[in-house]
Motif scaffolding. Structure first.
Motif, short mmCIF file in Angstrom:
data_model
loop_
_atom_site.label_atom_id
_atom_site.label_comp_id
_atom_site.label_asym_id
_atom_site.label_seq_id
_atom_site.Cartn_x
_atom_site.Cartn_y
_atom_site.Cartn_z
N UNK A 11 0.85 -1.18 0.00
CA UNK A 11 0.00 0.00 0.00
C UNK A 11 0.88 1.23 0.00
N UNK A 12 0.65 2.13 -0.91
CA UNK A 12 1.43 3.35 -0.96
C UNK A 12 0.78 4.41 -0.07
N UNK A 13 1.59 5.32 0.36
CA UNK A 13 1.12 6.38 1.24
C UNK A 13 0.91 7.64 0.41
N UNK A 14 -0.26 8.24 0.54
CA UNK A 14 -0.55 9.48 -0.16
C UNK A 14 -0.25 10.64 0.80
N UNK A 15 0.86 11.31 0.56
CA UNK A 15 1.33 12.36 1.46
C UNK A 15 0.33 13.51 1.54
N UNK A 16 -0.32 13.82 0.45
CA UNK A 16 -1.29 14.92 0.47
C UNK A 16 -2.45 14.62 1.42
N UNK A 17 -2.90 13.38 1.41
CA UNK A 17 -3.99 13.00 2.32
C UNK A 17 -3.51 13.03 3.76
N UNK A 18 -2.31 12.52 4.02
CA UNK A 18 -1.76 12.58 5.38
C UNK A 18 -1.66 14.02 5.86
N UNK A 19 -1.18 14.90 5.00
CA UNK A 19 -1.04 16.31 5.36
C UNK A 19 -2.39 16.95 5.68
N UNK A 20 -3.36 16.68 4.83
CA UNK A 20 -4.70 17.24 5.04
C UNK A 20 -5.30 16.72 6.34
N UNK A 21 -5.12 15.43 6.60
CA UNK A 21 -5.64 14.84 7.85
C UNK A 21 -4.96 15.49 9.06
N UNK A 58 3.79 6.61 11.07
CA UNK A 58 3.87 6.66 9.60
C UNK A 58 5.18 6.03 9.13
N UNK A 59 6.27 6.30 9.81
CA UNK A 59 7.57 5.76 9.40
C UNK A 59 7.62 4.24 9.52
N UNK A 60 6.83 3.69 10.40
CA UNK A 60 6.78 2.24 10.57
C UNK A 60 5.94 1.55 9.49
N UNK A 61 5.35 2.32 8.57
CA UNK A 61 4.46 1.74 7.57
C UNK A 61 4.89 2.04 6.15
N UNK A 62 6.11 1.70 5.84
CA UNK A 62 6.62 1.69 4.46
C UNK A 62 6.54 3.02 3.73
N UNK A 63 6.80 4.11 4.39
CA UNK A 63 6.87 5.40 3.71
C UNK A 63 8.34 5.63 3.33
N UNK A 64 8.57 6.16 2.16
CA UNK A 64 9.94 6.44 1.76
C UNK A 64 10.45 7.65 2.53
N UNK A 65 11.76 7.77 2.61
CA UNK A 65 12.34 8.92 3.30
C UNK A 65 11.94 10.23 2.61
N UNK A 66 11.89 10.21 1.29
CA UNK A 66 11.48 11.41 0.55
C UNK A 66 10.05 11.81 0.89
N UNK A 72 9.89 13.21 4.43
CA UNK A 72 10.33 14.61 4.45
C UNK A 72 9.26 15.53 3.86
N UNK A 73 8.61 15.06 2.80
CA UNK A 73 7.53 15.86 2.20
C UNK A 73 6.40 16.06 3.20
N UNK A 74 6.02 14.99 3.90
CA UNK A 74 4.99 15.09 4.95
C UNK A 74 5.45 16.03 6.05
N UNK A 75 6.72 15.98 6.39
CA UNK A 75 7.28 16.87 7.40
C UNK A 75 7.19 18.34 7.01
N UNK A 76 7.08 18.60 5.72
CA UNK A 76 6.95 19.98 5.25
C UNK A 76 5.57 20.57 5.47
N UNK A 77 4.66 19.80 6.02
CA UNK A 77 3.29 20.26 6.25
C UNK A 77 3.25 21.43 7.23
N UNK A 78 3.98 21.31 8.32
CA UNK A 78 4.04 22.40 9.30
C UNK A 78 5.26 22.21 10.20
N UNK A 79 5.46 23.15 11.11
CA UNK A 79 6.64 23.14 11.98
C UNK A 79 6.65 21.95 12.93
#
Length: 77
Positions: A1-11, A35-43, A46-53
């Protein structure tokens, strides 16, 4: 299952409003660990981390970027 970063960010941005400000960093740290324990790439992590501080700091700490984690982030992003 791939992770959709945009959905994670919105949530995160939606749920964050219901978390007291004093607890947001602890929750962000936990979310990043989960999230890191569920097959998310490092890239994507980091993109998810850009959501906020909060997430940025949590990702920096998770990845071990001590210098980045100590930056003065604006928690109101």
């Amino acid at each position: 299952m791939s992770v959709d970063v945009e959905i994670l960010s919105e949530m995160w941005l939606t749920v964050k409003e219901y978390i007291s400000q004093k607890d947001r960093q602890a929750v962000a740290d936990h979310v990043i660990n989960v999230v890191a324990d569920h097959s998310i790439t490092e890239a994507d992590l980091k993109k998810f981390g850009g959501t906020d501080a909060y997430l940025r700091r949590a990702v920096d700490e998770y990845l071990g970027d001590e210098a980045e984690a100590e930056n003065d982030y604006d928690d109101d992003e």
